[in-house]
Design a protein around this motif. Structure first.
Motif, short mmCIF file in Angstrom:
data_model
loop_
_atom_site.label_atom_id
_atom_site.label_comp_id
_atom_site.label_asym_id
_atom_site.label_seq_id
_atom_site.Cartn_x
_atom_site.Cartn_y
_atom_site.Cartn_z
N THR A 54 0.66 -1.25 -0.11
CA THR A 54 -0.11 0.01 -0.14
C THR A 54 0.91 1.20 -0.01
OG1 THR A 54 -0.32 -0.20 2.49
CG2 THR A 54 -1.98 -1.07 1.04
N ARG A 55 2.12 1.15 -0.18
CA ARG A 55 3.07 2.15 -0.12
C ARG A 55 2.93 3.18 1.06
NH1 ARG A 55 3.65 4.14 -6.31
NH2 ARG A 55 4.39 2.03 -7.17
N ALA A 56 2.81 2.71 2.07
CA ALA A 56 2.61 3.35 3.53
C ALA A 56 3.87 4.20 3.69
CB ALA A 56 2.25 2.53 4.67
N PRO A 57 3.86 5.51 4.07
CA PRO A 57 4.94 6.23 4.42
C PRO A 57 5.78 5.72 5.65
CG PRO A 57 2.98 7.26 5.39
CD PRO A 57 2.51 6.20 4.50
N ILE A 58 7.23 5.79 5.18
CA ILE A 58 8.08 5.33 6.29
C ILE A 58 8.44 6.06 7.63
CG2 ILE A 58 10.36 4.58 6.72
CD1 ILE A 58 8.93 2.72 4.62
N GLY A 59 8.25 7.32 7.36
CA GLY A 59 8.39 8.39 8.58
C GLY A 59 6.95 8.56 9.11
N ARG A 60 6.99 9.77 9.89
CA ARG A 60 5.94 10.02 10.63
C ARG A 60 4.68 10.22 9.76
NH1 ARG A 60 6.60 11.70 15.77
NH2 ARG A 60 4.97 12.88 15.98
N SER A 61 3.53 9.65 10.37
CA SER A 61 2.33 9.94 9.51
C SER A 61 1.28 10.87 10.47
CB SER A 61 1.90 8.60 9.15
OG SER A 61 2.68 7.84 8.36
N PRO A 62 1.02 11.80 10.27
CA PRO A 62 0.17 12.69 10.86
C PRO A 62 -1.31 12.17 10.54
CG PRO A 62 1.55 14.21 9.87
CD PRO A 62 1.89 12.76 9.34
N ASP A 63 -1.48 11.62 9.60
CA ASP A 63 -2.84 11.17 8.98
C ASP A 63 -3.26 9.61 9.64
OD1 ASP A 63 -3.06 13.01 7.31
OD2 ASP A 63 -2.56 12.08 5.59
N ALA A 64 -2.25 9.25 10.26
CA ALA A 64 -2.50 8.11 10.90
C ALA A 64 -3.33 8.42 12.45
CB ALA A 64 -1.29 7.14 11.44
N ASP A 65 -3.28 9.63 12.94
CA ASP A 65 -4.09 9.78 14.16
C ASP A 65 -5.40 10.36 13.52
OD1 ASP A 65 -5.13 10.51 16.62
OD2 ASP A 65 -3.75 12.07 16.92
N SER A 66 -6.39 9.52 13.83
CA SER A 66 -7.86 9.83 13.60
C SER A 66 -8.56 10.92 14.36
CB SER A 66 -8.72 8.65 13.63
OG SER A 66 -8.76 7.99 14.63
N GLY A 67 -8.01 11.03 15.77
CA GLY A 67 -8.80 11.97 16.60
C GLY A 67 -9.53 11.40 17.62
N ASN A 68 -9.76 10.05 17.58
CA ASN A 68 -10.64 9.46 18.47
C ASN A 68 -9.63 8.80 19.56
OD1 ASN A 68 -12.76 10.13 16.94
ND2 ASN A 68 -12.28 8.33 15.61
N ARG A 69 -8.67 9.14 20.06
CA ARG A 69 -7.83 8.78 21.16
C ARG A 69 -8.46 8.37 22.21
NH1 ARG A 69 -1.68 11.17 21.31
NH2 ARG A 69 -0.97 10.47 19.10
N TRP A 70 -9.44 9.25 22.84
CA TRP A 70 -9.88 8.97 24.08
C TRP A 70 -11.18 7.97 23.99
CZ3 TRP A 70 -8.04 10.65 28.24
CH2 TRP A 70 -7.02 11.84 28.26
N ALA A 71 -11.66 7.98 22.75
CA ALA A 71 -12.89 6.68 22.63
C ALA A 71 -11.78 5.53 22.47
CB ALA A 71 -13.42 6.88 21.25
N ALA A 72 -10.90 5.46 21.87
CA ALA A 72 -10.19 4.16 21.61
C ALA A 72 -9.51 3.87 23.06
CB ALA A 72 -8.87 4.35 20.68
N LEU A 73 -9.13 4.76 23.64
CA LEU A 73 -8.45 4.36 25.22
C LEU A 73 -9.58 3.93 26.22
CD1 LEU A 73 -6.12 4.74 27.19
CD2 LEU A 73 -7.04 7.11 27.56
N VAL A 109 -12.37 2.39 25.30
CA VAL A 109 -12.79 0.79 24.71
C VAL A 109 -11.50 -0.21 25.19
CG1 VAL A 109 -12.86 -0.58 22.90
CG2 VAL A 109 -14.05 1.67 22.80
N ALA A 110 -10.04 0.28 25.15
CA ALA A 110 -8.85 -0.30 25.55
C ALA A 110 -9.19 -0.86 27.03
CB ALA A 110 -7.68 0.06 25.04
N ALA A 111 -9.43 0.18 27.71
CA ALA A 111 -9.45 0.16 29.32
C ALA A 111 -10.51 -0.70 29.79
CB ALA A 111 -9.73 1.42 29.88
#
Length: 207
Positions: free
Chosen positions: A89-108, A110-112
């Motif tokens: 898929t030719r994913a970027p090797i370096g930092r990927s700002p698009d990888a953060d969907s902004g749903n960190r609190w929801a993911a946290l 669910v994970a907890a």
């Protein structure tokens, strides 16, 4: 409670228990970095560390068969599949700002909640069960293999189909991206003409 459990308590841990705790902390740290880093390739590599730490934990619990299955299937196959998917898929090797969907609190959250439910189920199921680390191996190949391929063969095959579908999906996405790029390049008028310098023209050399 067995003799091994009665001979020592939490204030006098054995060497195996200390190693189990240390490897668990390393595995937990690798898992946290895996889900928090913004570099996809680094996330896959830290996943190798986390899965390898789980294999060591299985070895410390005298479940050699499960440990080597963990290494062969998850570390050797699943992580390689993820890396191939990233490359296809030719994913970027370096930092990927698009990888953060902004749903960190929801993911946290669910994970907890998932972690709390898993810990509660394990503690409730093995509340009075102790493993005699000085006794015979509890995770023998014959017992584990019979249980896996008799009682859990359907989930095992479903997981295999899921991994195959992920690889096929990565190939399809890669081909679709290449076809889109080729179509945009072949459209008429997409190439921008060269902008001449102000006050000059291509007929200047013929004057």
């Amino acid at each position: 409670m067995t003799l091994a459990a009665a001979s020592h308590g939490f204030l006098s841990p054995t060497g195996v228990e200390i190693a189990f705790l240390l490897v668990g902390l390393v595995t937990l740290g690798a898992a946290v970095i895996t889900v928090t880093t913004r570099q996809l390739v680094h996330a896959a590599l830290w996943l190798v560390v986390a899965l390898g730490g789980l294999a060591v934990e299985y070895l410390l619990l005298t479940a050699e068969f499960i440990a080597w299955v963990q290494v062969l299937i998850y570390v050797g196959a699943v992580v390689v599949l993820i890396l191939f998917g990233l490359m296809l898929t030719r994913a970027p090797i370096g930092r990927s700002p698009d990888a953060d969907s902004g749903n960190r609190w929801a993911a946290l959250t669910v994970a907890a909640a998932s972690a709390a439910a898993l810990v509660w189920v394990v503690v409730d199921a093995f509340r009075t069960t102790w493993i005699d680390l000085d006794g015979p191996a509890a995770g023998s190949t014959a017992v584990t293999g019979a249980s896996l391929f008799q009682n859990w063969v359907l989930p095992f095959e479903a997981l295999s189909v899921l991994l195959l579908a992920a690889l096929v999906g990565a190939i399809v996405l890669s081909r679709k991206a290449k076809a889109t790029q080729a179509g945009e390049a072949s459209r008429p008028g997409t190439a921008q003409p060269e902008n001449p310098q102000p006050g000059t023209s291509r007929t200047d050399g013929a004057r």
